[in-house]
Design a protein around this motif. Structure first.
Motif, mmCIF file in Angstrom:
data_model
loop_
_atom_site.group_PDB
_atom_site.id
_atom_site.type_symbol
_atom_site.label_atom_id
_atom_site.label_comp_id
_atom_site.label_asym_id
_atom_site.label_seq_id
_atom_site.Cartn_x
_atom_site.Cartn_y
_atom_site.Cartn_z
ATOM 1 N N LYS A 43 139.435 28.890 3.495
ATOM 2 C CA LYS A 43 139.733 28.270 2.200
ATOM 3 C C LYS A 43 140.657 27.060 2.352
ATOM 4 N N TYR A 44 140.260 25.981 1.747
ATOM 5 C CA TYR A 44 141.054 24.756 1.633
ATOM 6 C C TYR A 44 141.296 24.010 2.954
ATOM 7 N N THR A 45 140.696 24.462 4.062
ATOM 8 C CA THR A 45 140.932 23.774 5.335
ATOM 9 C C THR A 45 140.359 22.359 5.325
ATOM 10 N N SER A 46 139.324 22.128 4.507
ATOM 11 C CA SER A 46 138.720 20.790 4.460
ATOM 12 C C SER A 46 139.371 19.900 3.399
ATOM 13 N N GLN A 47 140.218 20.496 2.546
ATOM 14 C CA GLN A 47 140.790 19.746 1.429
ATOM 15 C C GLN A 47 142.272 19.423 1.594
ATOM 16 N N THR A 48 142.919 20.063 2.567
ATOM 17 C CA THR A 48 144.378 19.977 2.672
ATOM 18 C C THR A 48 144.830 18.918 3.667
ATOM 19 N N CYS A 49 145.817 18.143 3.266
ATOM 20 C CA CYS A 49 146.393 17.103 4.118
ATOM 21 C C CYS A 49 147.591 17.662 4.882
ATOM 22 N N LYS A 50 148.001 16.961 5.927
ATOM 23 C CA LYS A 50 149.172 17.395 6.695
ATOM 24 C C LYS A 50 150.446 17.317 5.872
ATOM 25 N N CYS A 51 150.399 16.539 4.760
ATOM 26 C CA CYS A 51 151.557 16.469 3.864
ATOM 27 C C CYS A 51 151.551 17.629 2.867
ATOM 28 N N LYS A 52 150.565 18.546 3.009
ATOM 29 C CA LYS A 52 150.422 19.758 2.184
ATOM 30 C C LYS A 52 149.682 19.507 0.867
ATOM 31 N N HIS A 53 149.389 18.233 0.571
ATOM 32 C CA HIS A 53 148.657 17.966 -0.683
ATOM 33 C C HIS A 53 147.222 18.455 -0.543
ATOM 34 N N ARG A 54 146.753 19.192 -1.552
ATOM 35 C CA ARG A 54 145.401 19.751 -1.525
ATOM 36 C C ARG A 54 144.614 19.280 -2.737
#
Length: 361
Positions: free
Chosen positions: A302-313
């Protein structure tokens, strides 16, 4: 200590050299079979070859052959060898680098010469480790497969960093069958050529079906299955080499339960990759990891393709193969970003096994 084997292709050997390698193999096999029947095999030294033939043959190969024949006769009860490849120990097989060219020197009928080899990117690091002494080279074999000559060299090494929990994430998909990431190092396996090959298999079976050639269809399916298995072995082997080189302690992959529902294909991929054996690939990576002491874990995708390293999803962070964060502007290859997030297990480990235990209870 762990061991892998590097298979290095000899770079365009001349016809004369190919014939010499063939002759060396023939002489070596005949000598080994003769040696099996020798009453004093346990006392044999390199001088025993003169009893077999007056032909010139490298004593280094003879000594290695004696050791190999003794071992196989004692442990496996060998009675005959159909073909026994010439073997060179680590004192007689030397890896060198001249400029950008890697060569391997080994004894032949003529003399010991350095032969250029074709080195794939993932093999370079292993050759460097042989030369700098961080990996131990074993006895190599000169062998032939599909008209090409290779040197198969076993390498023994310490699994560095396995206790430091350095994590590798592996993302699976359609356009890229696998993307592996550890730290700043990554490895990509494109899916376009695979899809093309599978479409050819499918097209051929459609034509065979029109003529009711059921046996031919069955054989085609078996051939394709073996080809897929071979591809998965190659991919998993390269991923494991990448992990070992970079001292990975744990490999993480996504839970594949819903991969066919979540993976969106384009026209050029279609069923050819939706029916790819991702589960088989995962199992190959898993058992190869466990063989060398690297832990394997499945994570919630879940959310691995949507999440940035800055934590923004955000779902719109990803568009095709491009990931661009709507918050901080960070840009990366979308599958690589997914592999990084899988390595970090941002959504936690898979709860699949826990659910199964709960139902059983």
């Amino acid at each position: 200590m762990s061991t892998i084997t590097l298979k290095l292709e000899l770079h365009k050997p001349t016809q004369a050299k190919r014939e010499m390698y063939q002759q060396m193999t023939a002489v070596h096999t005949d000598f080994a079979n003769w040696l099996l029947m020798h009453p004093e095999i346990n006392k044999a030294t390199s001088m025993i070859f003169k009893e077999y033939s007056l032909q010139k043959f490298p004593s280094a190969v003879v000594n290695q052959t004696i050791r190999e024949v003794k071992s196989q006769k004692k442990k496996q009860g060998a009675k005959t060898f159909k073909k026994l490849w010439c073997c060179f120990n680590n004192q007689n097989l030397k890896v060198e680098k001249k400029g950008d060219l890697y060569t391997v020197a080994f004894p032949t009928f003529e003399k010991k010469v350095g032969v250029p080899v074709v080195v794939k990117p993932y093999q370079q690091a292993w050759l460097e480790r042989i030369m700098n002494g961080t990996a131990k080279q074993g006895a190599g074999k000169l062998c032939q497969k599909k008209r090409k000559w290779y040197l198969a060299i076993p390498i023994t090494f310490e699994v560095a960093g396995s206790n430091k929990e350095k994590a590798m994430g592996v993302d699976l998909g359609l356009r890229y069958i696998a993307v592996a990431s550890v730290g700043t190092k990554s490895l990509f396996f494109k899916g376009n050529q695979v899809a093309f090959t599978r479409r050819r298999f499918s097209s051929r079976r459609i034509k065979l079906g029109q003529t009711k050639k059921l046996d031919a269809i069955r054989k085609s399916k078996n051939t394709e299955s073996r080809w897929m298995k071979s591809q998965n072995h190659k991919i998993s082997r390269q991923i494991m080499n990448h992990a070992l080189i970079h001292g990975v302690g744990v490999i993480r992959m996504e839970d594949l339960t819903d991969i066919r529902n979540t993976a969106k294909s384009k026209k050029e991929s279609g069923r050819n990759l939706h029916s790819w054996s991702f589960y088989q690939l995962k199992e190959f990576i898993k058992y190869k990891a466990e063989m060398v002491g690297i832990r394997f874990e499945e994570v919630d995708p879940k959310y691995t393709s949507q999440t940035c390293k800055c934590k923004h999803r955000e779902k719109s962070n990803r568009k095709g193969l491009v990931f661009k964060c709507k918050s901080c502007g960070y840009t990366a290859h979308a599958d690589l970003n997914g592999a990084i997030n899988i390595g970090k297990a941002i959504s936690g480990l898979s709860s699949k096994k826990k659910k199964k235990k709960g139902k059983a209870a």
